[in-house]
Design an enzyme around this catalytic site. Structure first.
Site, PDB file in Angstrom:
ATOM      1  N   ASP A 182       0.739  -2.339 -10.043  1.00 35.88           N
ATOM      2  CA  ASP A 182       0.494  -3.547 -10.829  1.00 35.88           C
ATOM      3  C   ASP A 182       0.791  -3.323 -12.311  1.00 35.88           C
ATOM      4  O   ASP A 182       1.476  -4.125 -12.955  1.00 35.88           O
ATOM      5  CB  ASP A 182      -0.964  -4.007 -10.661  1.00 35.88           C
ATOM      6  CG  ASP A 182      -1.375  -4.110  -9.202  1.00 35.88           C
ATOM      7  OD1 ASP A 182      -0.484  -4.112  -8.335  1.00 35.88           O
ATOM      8  OD2 ASP A 182      -2.580  -4.174  -8.927  1.00 35.88           O
ATOM      9  N   GLU A 227      -8.269   1.217 -15.326  1.00 37.29           N
ATOM     10  CA  GLU A 227      -8.780   0.565 -14.110  1.00 37.29           C
ATOM     11  C   GLU A 227      -9.468   1.583 -13.194  1.00 37.29           C
ATOM     12  O   GLU A 227     -10.531   1.315 -12.648  1.00 37.29           O
ATOM     13  CB  GLU A 227      -7.620  -0.125 -13.382  1.00 37.29           C
ATOM     14  CG  GLU A 227      -8.076  -0.876 -12.175  1.00 37.29           C
ATOM     15  CD  GLU A 227      -7.546  -2.296 -12.098  1.00 37.29           C
ATOM     16  OE1 GLU A 227      -6.809  -2.741 -12.999  1.00 37.29           O
ATOM     17  OE2 GLU A 227      -7.885  -2.973 -11.111  1.00 37.29           O
ATOM     18  N   GLY A 283      -4.490 -11.578  -5.887  1.00 38.32           N
ATOM     19  CA  GLY A 283      -3.497 -10.579  -5.485  1.00 38.32           C
ATOM     20  C   GLY A 283      -2.211 -10.616  -6.289  1.00 38.32           C
ATOM     21  O   GLY A 283      -1.210 -10.047  -5.871  1.00 38.32           O
ATOM     22  N   SER A 311      -3.712 -10.260 -11.958  1.00 36.44           N
ATOM     23  CA  SER A 311      -4.209 -10.807 -13.228  1.00 36.44           C
ATOM     24  C   SER A 311      -4.924  -9.722 -14.032  1.00 36.44           C
ATOM     25  O   SER A 311      -4.858  -9.716 -15.268  1.00 36.44           O
ATOM     26  CB  SER A 311      -5.144 -11.992 -12.975  1.00 36.44           C
ATOM     27  OG  SER A 311      -6.189 -11.613 -12.107  1.00 36.44           O
ATOM     28  N   HIS A 340       0.806  -1.236   0.000  1.00 36.46           N
ATOM     29  CA  HIS A 340       0.000   0.000   0.000  1.00 36.46           C
ATOM     30  C   HIS A 340       0.834   1.280   0.000  1.00 36.46           C
ATOM     31  O   HIS A 340       0.341   2.347   0.340  1.00 36.46           O
ATOM     32  CB  HIS A 340      -0.978   0.002   1.184  1.00 36.46           C
ATOM     33  CG  HIS A 340      -2.026  -1.070   1.068  1.00 36.46           C
ATOM     34  ND1 HIS A 340      -3.304  -0.832   0.615  1.00 36.46           N
ATOM     35  CD2 HIS A 340      -1.964  -2.405   1.311  1.00 36.46           C
ATOM     36  CE1 HIS A 340      -3.997  -1.971   0.619  1.00 36.46           C
ATOM     37  NE2 HIS A 340      -3.194  -2.950   1.023  1.00 36.46           N
ATOM     38  N   THR A 341       2.088   1.159  -0.357  1.00 35.80           N
ATOM     39  CA  THR A 341       2.913   2.367  -0.430  1.00 35.80           C
ATOM     40  C   THR A 341       2.732   3.085  -1.766  1.00 35.80           C
ATOM     41  O   THR A 341       3.017   4.274  -1.864  1.00 35.80           O
ATOM     42  CB  THR A 341       4.411   2.011  -0.272  1.00 35.80           C
ATOM     43  OG1 THR A 341       4.680   0.886  -1.116  1.00 35.80           O
ATOM     44  CG2 THR A 341       4.752   1.641   1.164  1.00 35.80           C
TER      45      THR A 341
END
Ligand code: GLA
Length: 397
Positions: free
Chosen positions: A175, A163, A127, A130, A38-39
């Site tokens: 990601d 996204e 996680g 994908s 979460h950085t």
């Protein structure tokens, strides 16, 4: 499945659906974060690894400006008109493809329609990104068919926008960046503020082992958004005391300690985790190539404890998995991966002991909660692009 089997399966599937062989093959990898939970949306650092579990799309251009997309992993493919890209609630996975098309169109890129077939070896919704891999692969198809090229960091930004704006998930850039900018043979130390990265060696004596809890990620969406909002609120308040603060990236552990009491307690916990985790990323980027096992053990233990007690993204299954991993032969350190709330975790394991490690984790985790875990070693993989030479060979035959 070997690469040849995968290729044959996709060729057969493609011919069945579309009546000919594909003309273009692209691939994009999943990722696992070695340190830095979460950085990314706090403009911090992440040590991230593009992995050899990836998504392929086999495609053939079409002249009518439509896209047909189907998957060997999931049912419910669809066709859509590139002139009027809409979200589709009936086949949600196709929204990653649609979203990339919509964003590229907004940006003015000329798009060629195609028939496409997707196949992924990335476990879905666990996680390992994908969805980002599907976005990145889709962008490669449009790019190759359109004959234009977007600079890689911009590709990552556009996929993230797909996204955020089209799919409606307010994720950071981790990601998409990893899937597109991965370099062969190493992890990346990513700076999420200026979007630069450098390769970090994963020494041969240490293996990265994914341990999938196979527990469905509960509340990942709403809790994720709440964590993000709490970090942003914390940064705003801290900026009131120290004007140089734009995001939690700008705060040292000492500065935070001086003002922590003034924050609401839950916000203070989130901020502390992020500020400490950021520091751990830089420490891990030094410890991993040096194969400093003591340091890796300490950093991963503190990262997991912080994720559990301060960021509160742990789950019952993650605790079971942590116990299983830490009790296994060859383990050096272990922690959460991705957003948390279930899904995959990872362990740093002595490469000579990955077999006994896997057997222990499988047995111990299943005994704790009755779920069968997925345990597998991953290797660093290159970022998204045209698929393997083998695929190119298959087309030319
Ligand atoms: C998800 C998001 C990423 C990142 C991680 C947590 O994977 O998509 O942007 O925030 O969670 O590090």
């Amino acid at each position: 499945m070997t690469e040849v089997q995968r290729l044959e399966q996709m060729q057969t599937g493609f011919a069945l659906r579309y009546g000919s062989l594909p003309e273009l093959w692209v691939r994009a990898p999943g990722r696992v974060d070695l340190m830095g939970s979460h950085t990314d949306y706090n403009e911090g650092y992440v040590l991230t690894l593009p992995i050899d579990r990836d998504t392929w799309i086999a495609a053939r251009p079409r002249a009518d400006g439509w896209v047909a997309i189907e998957s060997l992993n999931l049912g419910g493919g669809c066709e859509f008109d590139l002139q009027a890209v809409q979200k589709d609630a009936r086949a949600p996975w196709t929204n990653y493809v649609r979203g990339v098309a919509a964003v590229l169109r907004q940006e003015g890129y000329p798009l060629t329609g195609f028939d496409g077939l997707v196949h992924s070896t990335i476990p879905l919704s666990s996680g390992l990104s994908s969805s980002a891999a599907l976005e990145a692969a889709t962008l490669q198809v449009f790019q190759a068919l359109g004959g234009w090229r977007i600079e890689p960091v911009q590709q990552a930004r556009l996929c993230q926008r797909a996204e955020n704006e089209f799919v409606g998930v307010n994720c950071g850039i981790l990601d998409q960046y990893t899937s597109i900018l991965g370099q062969p043979g190493c992890a990346l130390l990513l700076d999420c503020r200026d979007l630069t990265s450098r390769g970090v060696e994963v020494p041969a004596e240490i293996s990265i082992v994914i341990c999938d809890t196979r527990a469905k990620r509960q509340l990942a969406g709403t809790e994720y958004a709440e964590r993000r909002a709490q970090c942003e609120a914390g940064a705003r308040q801290l900026a009131g005391y120290s004007p140089h603060v734009r995001t939690l990236r700008d705060i040292t552990v000492e500065e935070l300690a001086a003002n922590e009491d003034r924050l609401p307690p839950s916000v203070a916990r989130r901020c502390r985790f992020i500020v400490e985790e950021n520091r751990r990323v830089l420490d891990m980027a030094a410890a991993l190539p040096a194969a400093d096992r003591r340091q890796i053990a300490g950093l991963t233990a503190r990262s997991y404890a912080g994720a559990r007690d301060l960021y509160e993204i742990n789950s019952r299954e993650m605790s079971w998995m942590m116990t299983a991993m830490l009790g296994a032969p060859g383990v050096i350190g272990a922690r959460q991966a991705g957003a948390g709330f279930g899904g995959c975790m990872l362990a740093f394991v002595d490469s000579a002991q990955t077999g006994p490690f896997r057997r222990h984790v499988e047995g111990a985790y299943a005994a704790a909660g009755g779920l069968t875990p997925g345990v597998y070693v991953v290797q660093p993989a290159p970022g998204a692009g045209l698929a393997s030479p083998l695929a190119a060979y298959a087309i030319s035959r």
